[in-house]
Design a protein around this motif. Structure first.
Motif, PDB file in Angstrom:
ATOM      1  N   LEU A  99       0.819  -1.211   0.000  1.00 19.29           N
ATOM      2  CA  LEU A  99       0.000   0.000   0.000  1.00 19.29           C
ATOM      3  C   LEU A  99       0.852   1.261   0.000  1.00 19.29           C
ATOM      4  O   LEU A  99       0.491   2.270  -0.627  1.00 19.29           O
ATOM      5  N   ASP A 100       1.985   1.217   0.699  1.00 20.84           N
ATOM      6  CA  ASP A 100       2.901   2.366   0.665  1.00 20.84           C
ATOM      7  C   ASP A 100       3.335   2.675  -0.760  1.00 20.84           C
ATOM      8  O   ASP A 100       3.514   3.845  -1.125  1.00 20.84           O
ATOM      9  N   ARG A 101       3.495   1.628  -1.566  1.00 24.23           N
ATOM     10  CA  ARG A 101       3.938   1.822  -2.943  1.00 24.23           C
ATOM     11  C   ARG A 101       2.784   2.162  -3.882  1.00 24.23           C
ATOM     12  O   ARG A 101       2.922   3.026  -4.756  1.00 24.23           O
ATOM     13  N   LEU A 102       1.626   1.498  -3.691  1.00 25.39           N
ATOM     14  CA  LEU A 102       0.523   1.654  -4.632  1.00 25.39           C
ATOM     15  C   LEU A 102      -0.396   2.828  -4.296  1.00 25.39           C
ATOM     16  O   LEU A 102      -0.988   3.422  -5.200  1.00 25.39           O
ATOM     17  N   LYS A 103      -0.550   3.133  -3.014  1.00 23.79           N
ATOM     18  CA  LYS A 103      -1.416   4.248  -2.603  1.00 23.79           C
ATOM     19  C   LYS A 103      -0.817   4.890  -1.344  1.00 23.79           C
ATOM     20  O   LYS A 103      -1.322   4.705  -0.232  1.00 23.79           O
ATOM     21  N   PRO A 104       0.284   5.611  -1.493  1.00 16.67           N
ATOM     22  CA  PRO A 104       0.995   6.143  -0.324  1.00 16.67           C
ATOM     23  C   PRO A 104       0.167   7.147   0.465  1.00 16.67           C
ATOM     24  O   PRO A 104      -0.654   7.879  -0.086  1.00 16.67           O
ATOM     25  N   LYS A 105       0.399   7.148   1.792  1.00 13.96           N
ATOM     26  CA  LYS A 105      -0.219   8.131   2.672  1.00 13.96           C
ATOM     27  C   LYS A 105       0.447   9.488   2.469  1.00 13.96           C
ATOM     28  O   LYS A 105       1.524   9.590   1.871  1.00 13.96           O
ATOM     29  N   ALA A 106      -0.198  10.510   3.000  1.00 11.09           N
ATOM     30  CA  ALA A 106       0.390  11.851   2.910  1.00 11.09           C
ATOM     31  C   ALA A 106       1.745  11.903   3.602  1.00 11.09           C
ATOM     32  O   ALA A 106       2.671  12.593   3.150  1.00 11.09           O
ATOM     33  N   SER A 107       1.867  11.156   4.709  1.00  7.27           N
ATOM     34  CA  SER A 107       3.152  11.084   5.400  1.00  7.27           C
ATOM     35  C   SER A 107       3.236   9.765   6.158  1.00  7.27           C
ATOM     36  O   SER A 107       2.237   9.270   6.677  1.00  7.27           O
ATOM     37  N   GLY A 108       4.439   9.199   6.212  1.00  7.51           N
ATOM     38  CA  GLY A 108       4.647   7.979   6.978  1.00  7.51           C
ATOM     39  C   GLY A 108       4.181   6.734   6.257  1.00  7.51           C
ATOM     40  O   GLY A 108       3.716   6.763   5.114  1.00  7.51           O
ATOM     41  N   SER A 109       4.291   5.596   6.966  1.00 10.61           N
ATOM     42  CA  SER A 109       3.938   4.293   6.424  1.00 10.61           C
ATOM     43  C   SER A 109       2.668   3.771   7.084  1.00 10.61           C
ATOM     44  O   SER A 109       2.343   4.121   8.227  1.00 10.61           O
ATOM     45  N   TYR A 110       1.967   2.913   6.355  1.00 11.40           N
ATOM     46  CA  TYR A 110       0.793   2.254   6.929  1.00 11.40           C
ATOM     47  C   TYR A 110       1.184   1.371   8.121  1.00 11.40           C
ATOM     48  O   TYR A 110       0.335   1.040   8.947  1.00 11.40           O
ATOM     49  N   ARG A 111       2.451   0.992   8.207  1.00  9.07           N
ATOM     50  CA  ARG A 111       2.894   0.184   9.338  1.00  9.07           C
ATOM     51  C   ARG A 111       2.648   0.883  10.678  1.00  9.07           C
ATOM     52  O   ARG A 111       2.504   0.207  11.705  1.00  9.07           O
ATOM     53  N   SER A 112       2.592   2.200  10.658  1.00 10.71           N
ATOM     54  CA  SER A 112       2.379   2.945  11.914  1.00 10.71           C
ATOM     55  C   SER A 112       0.997   2.697  12.497  1.00 10.71           C
ATOM     56  O   SER A 112       0.741   3.006  13.667  1.00 10.71           O
ATOM     57  N   GLN A 113       0.079   2.125  11.713  1.00  9.19           N
ATOM     58  CA  GLN A 113      -1.287   1.869  12.189  1.00  9.19           C
ATOM     59  C   GLN A 113      -1.426   0.494  12.855  1.00  9.19           C
ATOM     60  O   GLN A 113      -2.484   0.176  13.388  1.00  9.19           O
ATOM     61  N   ILE A 114      -0.372  -0.324  12.815  1.00 13.59           N
ATOM     62  CA  ILE A 114      -0.451  -1.668  13.385  1.00 13.59           C
ATOM     63  C   ILE A 114      -0.503  -1.593  14.906  1.00 13.59           C
ATOM     64  O   ILE A 114       0.282  -0.878  15.534  1.00 13.59           O
ATOM     65  N   ILE A 115      -1.456  -2.324  15.498  1.00 11.06           N
ATOM     66  CA  ILE A 115      -1.535  -2.434  16.953  1.00 11.06           C
ATOM     67  C   ILE A 115      -1.662  -3.908  17.325  1.00 11.06           C
ATOM     68  O   ILE A 115      -2.115  -4.730  16.522  1.00 11.06           O
ATOM     69  N   SER A 116      -1.263  -4.243  18.539  1.00 10.73           N
ATOM     70  CA  SER A 116      -1.433  -5.598  19.059  1.00 10.73           C
ATOM     71  C   SER A 116      -2.677  -5.630  19.927  1.00 10.73           C
ATOM     72  O   SER A 116      -2.896  -4.726  20.742  1.00 10.73           O
ATOM     73  N   VAL A 117      -3.512  -6.670  19.729  1.00  7.49           N
ATOM     74  CA  VAL A 117      -4.714  -6.834  20.549  1.00  7.49           C
ATOM     75  C   VAL A 117      -4.652  -8.193  21.236  1.00  7.49           C
ATOM     76  O   VAL A 117      -3.921  -9.092  20.817  1.00  7.49           O
ATOM     77  N   LYS A 118      -5.418  -8.312  22.293  1.00  5.69           N
ATOM     78  CA  LYS A 118      -5.454  -9.558  23.067  1.00  5.69           C
ATOM     79  C   LYS A 118      -5.782 -10.742  22.168  1.00  5.69           C
ATOM     80  O   LYS A 118      -6.691 -10.680  21.350  1.00  5.69           O
ATOM     81  N   ASP A 119      -5.036 -11.821  22.339  1.00  2.07           N
ATOM     82  CA  ASP A 119      -5.226 -12.998  21.503  1.00  2.07           C
ATOM     83  C   ASP A 119      -6.601 -13.608  21.731  1.00  2.07           C
ATOM     84  O   ASP A 119      -7.182 -13.488  22.818  1.00  2.07           O
ATOM     85  N   ARG A 120      -7.133 -14.268  20.698  1.00  2.00           N
ATOM     86  CA  ARG A 120      -8.435 -14.904  20.842  1.00  2.00           C
ATOM     87  C   ARG A 120      -8.266 -16.262  21.535  1.00  2.00           C
ATOM     88  O   ARG A 120      -7.201 -16.882  21.470  1.00  2.00           O
ATOM     89  N   PRO A 121      -9.326 -16.764  22.170  1.00  2.00           N
ATOM     90  CA  PRO A 121      -9.238 -18.062  22.851  1.00  2.00           C
ATOM     91  C   PRO A 121      -8.925 -19.197  21.874  1.00  2.00           C
ATOM     92  O   PRO A 121      -9.478 -19.256  20.773  1.00  2.00           O
ATOM     93  N   GLY A 122      -8.029 -20.083  22.283  1.00  2.00           N
ATOM     94  CA  GLY A 122      -7.738 -21.280  21.491  1.00  2.00           C
ATOM     95  C   GLY A 122      -7.119 -20.999  20.139  1.00  2.00           C
ATOM     96  O   GLY A 122      -7.311 -21.776  19.199  1.00  2.00           O
ATOM     97  N   HIS A 123      -6.361 -19.910  20.032  1.00  2.13           N
ATOM     98  CA  HIS A 123      -5.804 -19.524  18.737  1.00  2.13           C
ATOM     99  C   HIS A 123      -4.708 -20.497  18.312  1.00  2.13           C
ATOM    100  O   HIS A 123      -3.651 -20.572  18.921  1.00  2.13           O
ATOM    101  N   ASP A 124      -4.969 -21.281  17.254  1.00  2.40           N
ATOM    102  CA  ASP A 124      -3.994 -22.255  16.771  1.00  2.40           C
ATOM    103  C   ASP A 124      -2.718 -21.557  16.311  1.00  2.40           C
ATOM    104  O   ASP A 124      -2.763 -20.510  15.662  1.00  2.40           O
ATOM    105  N   ARG A 125      -1.571 -22.178  16.634  1.00  2.00           N
ATOM    106  CA  ARG A 125      -0.296 -21.519  16.380  1.00  2.00           C
ATOM    107  C   ARG A 125       0.140 -21.607  14.922  1.00  2.00           C
ATOM    108  O   ARG A 125       0.660 -20.649  14.369  1.00  2.00           O
TER     109      ARG A 125
END
Length: 353
Positions: free
Chosen positions: A268-294
């Protein structure tokens, strides 16, 4: 004619579009049109007389009997299923009803229909059941890939109901002689996928400036299969597969979830770049779901050895095609993202933030 269940869903719709591009045989498309079914996906077929649509629940035996009698299909391809693991955790009842009761009802309707056919037509008839690699459970980093002979060990209500439906199909072959074929596929991605699954959700959220929620440490591994490759494998199994057999369908693309999201952001950075920065800056970690297969990983050598099939797309080429499709078809994404869907996703991930 062939009968396809769940033909307005992601994989089923891609299969029908592909089938009618490459075959002159008509399709009877049977779909309940739940939240994930979208007839807009099939708009190119609106005036195509070879596509016959019927809004029917596969749990409706009377309706199924009528359709089989009226259209006399030579094969049934069973895609219809509740398929989102998170939804199965919050509401397993729908999964039991559709995946188990629905498959049973469809098998019984087909068994009755076959009694009306000649012996030659019975021998030619095929029931192809589309299933998932999740029935096999979870792998460690060093375990061998899933093979067709691996014992079942489902860990979510979704996987358990799909495992049950696989067993029903197997039983109808061995007990009643139904000419069945089963495919167990890895994670599909590509055009027309409902934006609750990882790849379309990340694309939609990235473009909307929303967080990109990744479960836990993001190190869960999946094998990724481009939907067009899956469709070609199903055609091959339908035409040349041995009745009673199971075939694993994989993309030979094991990727960690976080790596998938990073690759998406870079595209997305290459095909539809943001005004500034990378889309990677929007990544967040959330609590894992129950029984999440590895880890899931498919060994698809049987399909290659016996039927000569291999995927045409690498993960890199398939993902690039997928991202470009969503960029070119944002109107489709906007239409399927109903108020009900947005409320479910926002509530679900807000609880885990």
């Amino acid at each position: 004619m062939i009968l396809v269940t769940g033909g307005a869903g992601f994989i089923g719709a891609n299969f029908i579009l592909d089938w009618l591009r490459t075959s002159d045989q008509p399709v009877l498309n049977v779909d309940k049109l739940t939240y994930a079914g979208n007839l807009q996906t099939l708009s190119p077929l609106r005036d195509n007389p070879r596509h016959v649509f019927s809004q029917v629940d596969i749990c409706d035996r009377i309706a199924l009997d009528g359709l089989l009698k009226q259209h006399a299909p030579r094969a049934v391809l069973h895609f219809a299923a509740e398929s989102h693991v998170d939804r199965s955790i919050h509401g397993p009842g729908d999964f039991v009803q559709t995946n188990l009761v629905g498959t049973f009802t469809l098998l019984e309707a087909v068994r009755s229909y076959l009694h009306t056919l000649s012996e030659a037509s019975k021998a030619r008839f095929r029931f192809l059941h589309v299933s998932t690699d999740e029935v096999y459970g979870s792998l460690s980093a060093t375990d061998p890939q899933f093979s067709e002979t691996m014992p079942y060990a489902p860990n979510s209500p979704y996987a358990a109901t799909k495992a049950g439906s696989d067993h029903l199909v197997r039983a109808y072959h061995h007990t009643y002689g139904l000419q069945t074929l089963t495919t167990n596929c890895s994670n599909n991605y590509g055009p027309y996928q409902f934006p609750e699954k990882l790849i379309p959700l990340m694309i939609a959220n990235a473009l909307a400036g929303k967080p990109l929620p990744v479960y836990g440490d993001g190190q869960n591994v999946r094998d990724w299969l481009y939907v067009g490759d899956h469709c070609s494998a199903i055609r091959e199994v339908l035409q040349h597969g041995k009745p009673g057999e199971t075939y694993n369908v994989g993309g030979w693309n094991e990727k960690k979830n976080l790596d998938v999201v990073h690759t998406l952001c870079d595209l997305l950075d290459r095909l539809k770049p943001k005004a500034s920065g990378s889309y990677r800056s929007q990544i967040i970690s959330v609590k894992d779901r129950p029984g999440h297969d590895r880890r899931y990983a498919i060994d698809a050598r049987k399909l290659e050895r016996e039927l000569g099939w291999r995927p045409a797309e690498t993960f890199e080429t398939g993902l690039a095609r997928t991202v470009q499709w969503y960029l070119d078809n944002q109107a489709w994404s906007d239409e399927v993202a109903s108020g009900e869907y947005r409320t479910w996703v926002e509530t679900h991930y807000a609880q885990r933030a």
